[in-house]
Design a protein around this motif. Structure first.
Motif, PDB file in Angstrom:
ATOM      1  N   ARG A   1       0.849  -1.197   0.000  1.00  0.00           N
ATOM      2  CA  ARG A   1       0.000   0.000   0.000  1.00  0.00           C
ATOM      3  C   ARG A   1       0.884   1.247   0.000  1.00  0.00           C
ATOM      4  N   VAL A   2       0.409   2.305  -0.627  1.00  0.00           N
ATOM      5  CA  VAL A   2       1.180   3.552  -0.733  1.00  0.00           C
ATOM      6  C   VAL A   2       1.603   4.047   0.647  1.00  0.00           C
TER       7      VAL A   2
ATOM      8  N   CYS B   1       8.139   7.717  -8.566  1.00  0.00           N
ATOM      9  CA  CYS B   1       6.983   8.570  -8.861  1.00  0.00           C
ATOM     10  C   CYS B   1       7.459   9.920  -9.363  1.00  0.00           C
TER      11      CYS B   1
ATOM     12  N   VAL C   1       3.514  11.629  -4.981  1.00  0.00           N
ATOM     13  CA  VAL C   1       2.166  11.052  -4.950  1.00  0.00           C
ATOM     14  C   VAL C   1       1.158  12.182  -4.790  1.00  0.00           C
TER      15      VAL C   1
ATOM     16  N   GLY D   1      -5.698  10.826  -6.112  1.00  0.00           N
ATOM     17  CA  GLY D   1      -6.298  10.376  -7.358  1.00  0.00           C
ATOM     18  C   GLY D   1      -7.808  10.511  -7.326  1.00  0.00           C
TER      19      GLY D   1
ATOM     20  N   LEU E   1      -9.990   7.780  -7.945  1.00  0.00           N
ATOM     21  CA  LEU E   1     -10.473   6.417  -8.101  1.00  0.00           C
ATOM     22  C   LEU E   1     -11.881   6.283  -7.545  1.00  0.00           C
TER      23      LEU E   1
ATOM     24  N   GLU F   1      -7.987   1.037  -5.014  1.00  0.00           N
ATOM     25  CA  GLU F   1      -6.822   1.584  -4.333  1.00  0.00           C
ATOM     26  C   GLU F   1      -5.600   1.440  -5.233  1.00  0.00           C
ATOM     27  N   THR F   2      -4.795   2.485  -5.324  1.00  0.00           N
ATOM     28  CA  THR F   2      -3.525   2.410  -6.041  1.00  0.00           C
ATOM     29  C   THR F   2      -2.510   1.743  -5.129  1.00  0.00           C
TER      30      THR F   2
ATOM     31  N   TRP G   1       1.552  -0.561  -5.079  1.00  0.00           N
ATOM     32  CA  TRP G   1       2.766  -0.953  -5.781  1.00  0.00           C
ATOM     33  C   TRP G   1       2.761  -2.480  -5.838  1.00  0.00           C
TER      34      TRP G   1
ATOM     35  N   TRP H   1       3.092   0.216 -10.476  1.00  0.00           N
ATOM     36  CA  TRP H   1       1.835   0.792  -9.996  1.00  0.00           C
ATOM     37  C   TRP H   1       0.646   0.088 -10.623  1.00  0.00           C
ATOM     38  N   ARG H   2      -0.316  -0.298  -9.790  1.00  0.00           N
ATOM     39  CA  ARG H   2      -1.541  -0.968 -10.243  1.00  0.00           C
ATOM     40  C   ARG H   2      -2.721  -0.440  -9.436  1.00  0.00           C
ATOM     41  N   THR H   3      -3.914  -0.711  -9.924  1.00  0.00           N
ATOM     42  CA  THR H   3      -5.126  -0.383  -9.189  1.00  0.00           C
ATOM     43  C   THR H   3      -5.775  -1.678  -8.737  1.00  0.00           C
TER      44      THR H   3
END
Length: 79
Positions: free
Chosen positions: A25-26, A38, A42, A45, A47, A52-53, A55, A61-63
């Motif tokens: 998690r970020v 980045c 950061v 966002g 979303l 949740e964005t 790593w 980076w993924r959602t």
């Protein structure tokens, strides 16, 4: 290098495919890691609720669709 809290889970993508992902998690990422990965840091966002964005280890980076997450396990990884 830093040890950080990570998670592994199965989830269903928006396309309906089942997937497995190991992610951090970020909020658990060191500032130095974010600065190196980045451009511009950061920023908030837009979303949809339940997404949740993160790593993703080995992917970047993924959602993550938190609403469909299951079999979540916590672990430690070195970044």
């Amino acid at each position: 290098m830093a040890n950080v809290k990570a998670f592994n889970c199965n989830f269903t993508t928006m396309k309906g495919e089942d997937r497995n992902m190991t992610f951090v998690r970020v909020a658990d990422l060191p500032d130095s890691f974010i600065a190196a990965n980045c451009k511009g840091g950061v920023r908030p966002g837009t979303l949809k609720p339940g997404f949740e964005t993160v790593w993703a280890i080995g992917e970047g980076w993924r959602t993550l669709n938190v609403n469909t997450s299951r079999d979540v396990t916590e672990m430690s990884v070195t970044l």
